[in-house]
Design a protein around this motif. Structure first.
Motif, PDB file in Angstrom:
ATOM      1  N   ASP A 184     -54.014  19.408   6.931  1.00 47.70           N
ATOM      2  CA  ASP A 184     -54.555  20.642   7.491  1.00 47.70           C
ATOM      3  C   ASP A 184     -54.306  21.814   6.548  1.00 47.70           C
ATOM      4  N   VAL A 185     -53.090  21.905   6.045  1.00 48.58           N
ATOM      5  CA  VAL A 185     -52.730  23.003   5.144  1.00 48.58           C
ATOM      6  C   VAL A 185     -53.573  22.932   3.871  1.00 48.58           C
ATOM      7  N   ALA A 186     -53.722  21.734   3.325  1.00 47.07           N
ATOM      8  CA  ALA A 186     -54.518  21.569   2.106  1.00 47.07           C
ATOM      9  C   ALA A 186     -55.962  21.977   2.348  1.00 47.07           C
ATOM     10  N   ALA A 187     -56.519  21.577   3.490  1.00 50.71           N
ATOM     11  CA  ALA A 187     -57.911  21.915   3.815  1.00 50.71           C
ATOM     12  C   ALA A 187     -58.073  23.421   4.016  1.00 50.71           C
ATOM     13  N   LEU A 188     -57.100  24.055   4.674  1.00 48.94           N
ATOM     14  CA  LEU A 188     -57.150  25.493   4.909  1.00 48.94           C
ATOM     15  C   LEU A 188     -57.118  26.261   3.589  1.00 48.94           C
ATOM     16  N   ARG A 189     -56.209  25.884   2.690  1.00 49.12           N
ATOM     17  CA  ARG A 189     -56.086  26.581   1.409  1.00 49.12           C
ATOM     18  C   ARG A 189     -57.324  26.346   0.538  1.00 49.12           C
ATOM     19  N   ALA A 190     -57.894  25.138   0.609  1.00 50.90           N
ATOM     20  CA  ALA A 190     -59.098  24.849  -0.172  1.00 50.90           C
ATOM     21  C   ALA A 190     -60.274  25.680   0.344  1.00 50.90           C
ATOM     22  N   ALA A 191     -60.381  25.819   1.675  1.00 49.93           N
ATOM     23  CA  ALA A 191     -61.466  26.613   2.260  1.00 49.93           C
ATOM     24  C   ALA A 191     -61.325  28.081   1.868  1.00 49.93           C
ATOM     25  N   TYR A 230     -64.092  45.408  -2.759  1.00 50.39           N
ATOM     26  CA  TYR A 230     -64.035  44.118  -2.084  1.00 50.39           C
ATOM     27  C   TYR A 230     -62.851  43.326  -2.622  1.00 50.39           C
ATOM     28  N   ARG A 231     -61.871  43.081  -1.768  1.00 50.02           N
ATOM     29  CA  ARG A 231     -60.677  42.355  -2.211  1.00 50.02           C
ATOM     30  C   ARG A 231     -60.704  40.936  -1.669  1.00 50.02           C
ATOM     31  N   ARG A 232     -60.296  40.021  -2.528  1.00 51.14           N
ATOM     32  CA  ARG A 232     -60.291  38.616  -2.123  1.00 51.14           C
ATOM     33  C   ARG A 232     -58.861  38.088  -2.240  1.00 51.14           C
ATOM     34  N   ASP A 233     -58.050  38.409  -1.246  1.00 52.32           N
ATOM     35  CA  ASP A 233     -56.663  37.942  -1.266  1.00 52.32           C
ATOM     36  C   ASP A 233     -56.305  37.192   0.004  1.00 52.32           C
ATOM     37  N   ILE A 234     -57.305  36.552   0.600  1.00 51.84           N
ATOM     38  CA  ILE A 234     -57.062  35.827   1.845  1.00 51.84           C
ATOM     39  C   ILE A 234     -56.127  34.640   1.600  1.00 51.84           C
ATOM     40  N   LEU A 235     -56.256  33.975   0.464  1.00 51.21           N
ATOM     41  CA  LEU A 235     -55.401  32.821   0.176  1.00 51.21           C
ATOM     42  C   LEU A 235     -53.947  33.258   0.045  1.00 51.21           C
ATOM     43  N   ASP A 236     -53.697  34.379  -0.635  1.00 53.18           N
ATOM     44  CA  ASP A 236     -52.330  34.894  -0.742  1.00 53.18           C
ATOM     45  C   ASP A 236     -51.755  35.183   0.641  1.00 53.18           C
ATOM     46  N   SER A 237     -52.579  35.768   1.503  1.00 53.54           N
ATOM     47  CA  SER A 237     -52.131  36.080   2.859  1.00 53.54           C
ATOM     48  C   SER A 237     -51.767  34.807   3.621  1.00 53.54           C
ATOM     49  N   ILE A 238     -52.603  33.797   3.492  1.00 53.57           N
ATOM     50  CA  ILE A 238     -52.337  32.523   4.156  1.00 53.57           C
ATOM     51  C   ILE A 238     -51.038  31.911   3.644  1.00 53.57           C
ATOM     52  N   ASP A 239     -50.831  31.974   2.330  1.00 52.93           N
ATOM     53  CA  ASP A 239     -49.626  31.381   1.746  1.00 52.93           C
ATOM     54  C   ASP A 239     -48.359  32.090   2.226  1.00 52.93           C
ATOM     55  N   VAL A 240     -48.423  33.423   2.343  1.00 49.06           N
ATOM     56  CA  VAL A 240     -47.251  34.158   2.834  1.00 49.06           C
ATOM     57  C   VAL A 240     -46.975  33.796   4.291  1.00 49.06           C
ATOM     58  N   MET A 241     -48.021  33.674   5.088  1.00 47.21           N
ATOM     59  CA  MET A 241     -47.819  33.304   6.495  1.00 47.21           C
ATOM     60  C   MET A 241     -47.292  31.880   6.620  1.00 47.21           C
ATOM     61  N   LEU A 242     -47.801  30.981   5.786  1.00 47.74           N
ATOM     62  CA  LEU A 242     -47.307  29.601   5.809  1.00 47.74           C
ATOM     63  C   LEU A 242     -45.839  29.541   5.389  1.00 47.74           C
ATOM     64  N   GLY A 243     -45.473  30.380   4.420  1.00 46.83           N
ATOM     65  CA  GLY A 243     -44.116  30.327   3.884  1.00 46.83           C
ATOM     66  C   GLY A 243     -43.081  31.060   4.705  1.00 46.83           C
ATOM     67  N   THR A 244     -43.528  32.014   5.537  1.00 46.67           N
ATOM     68  CA  THR A 244     -42.559  32.838   6.271  1.00 46.67           C
ATOM     69  C   THR A 244     -42.698  32.776   7.790  1.00 46.67           C
ATOM     70  N   GLY A 245     -43.889  32.469   8.276  1.00 45.71           N
ATOM     71  CA  GLY A 245     -44.099  32.457   9.724  1.00 45.71           C
ATOM     72  C   GLY A 245     -44.272  33.842  10.325  1.00 45.71           C
ATOM     73  N   VAL A 246     -44.528  34.870   9.506  1.00 49.32           N
ATOM     74  CA  VAL A 246     -44.696  36.217  10.048  1.00 49.32           C
ATOM     75  C   VAL A 246     -45.999  36.319  10.828  1.00 49.32           C
ATOM     76  N   ARG A 247     -46.032  37.276  11.765  1.00 47.67           N
ATOM     77  CA  ARG A 247     -47.239  37.547  12.526  1.00 47.67           C
ATOM     78  C   ARG A 247     -48.244  38.267  11.617  1.00 47.67           C
TER      79      ARG A 247
END
Length: 204
Positions: free
Chosen positions: A107-114, A129-146
């Protein structure tokens, strides 16, 4: 209901998210119960109104409406408009438990690839136009922040030079009517203030 909301907002500094929640609750209360006079508001009628809100707008909205009703009628009692608070007898809204499933490795691999594919998609916008959605996902995956806590992280909250990098969750962002998105110097609660280690997926 509208009179109570106006005085409640003016009585103290309220979190924008709470103001938005209570404003929406008052809207549904006025829709379902606004035709009643105070003396006509029996516990049974309030119960049926809250149930209609639950059926039409969901259990969370109904639970918020029940809370606001208790405040409204407590105020009515304080103002000698009623002798008792009929909302105190309205039944609690029972929520159905849901099954929580953690993301699997796939699931994580598919989410990051998407996210990576989305960031690589050309766009025709003339606005910044900023494209930093992957960075945001990685921080949430790594920390569990809201989500609000993630968007509320400032550069001074990061210590990337430490042997083990950390992030301090010191605030959150919320949407304030008339002001847009604002930073609030406290997360969801005071106990939510915390310092977290950043794993490689979140620090890189």
């Amino acid at each position: 209901a509208a009179d109570w909301l106006e005085r409640w907002e003016a009585s103290a500094e309220r979190p924008p998210s709470t103001v938005a929640t209570y404003t929406a609750a008052v809207k549904w209360i006025r829709t379902e119960l606004g035709m009643l006079r105070l003396i006509e508001c029996t516990t049974g009628k309030l119960e049926k109104g809250v149930q209609r809100i639950a059926n039409q707008h969901g259990e969370t909205t109904a639970r918020q409406a029940r809370t606001v009703l208790r405040h409204i009628f407590a105020d009515a009692v304080r103002l000698d408009a009623l002798s008792t608070n009929p909302a105190l007898g309205v039944s609690a809204i029972k929520t159905q438990s849901t099954v929580v499933r953690a993301l699997s490795r796939d699931d994580v691999a598919a989410l990051r690839a998407a996210a990576r594919r989305w960031e690589a998609t050309p766009h025709k916008s003339y606005r910044p136009y900023r494209r930093d959605i992957l960075d945001s996902i990685d921080v949430m995956l790594g920390t569990g922040v809201r989500t609000g806590e993630l968007l509320g992280i400032r550069w001074q909250d990061l210590d990337l030079d430490a042997e083990v990098p950390t992030v301090s969750v010191m605030g959150t962002v919320t949407n304030k009517a008339g002001h847009g998105v604002v930073w609030k110097p406290a997360p969801k609660s005071e106990t939510s203030k915390r310092t977290l280690y950043l794993p490689a997926i979140a620090a890189n």
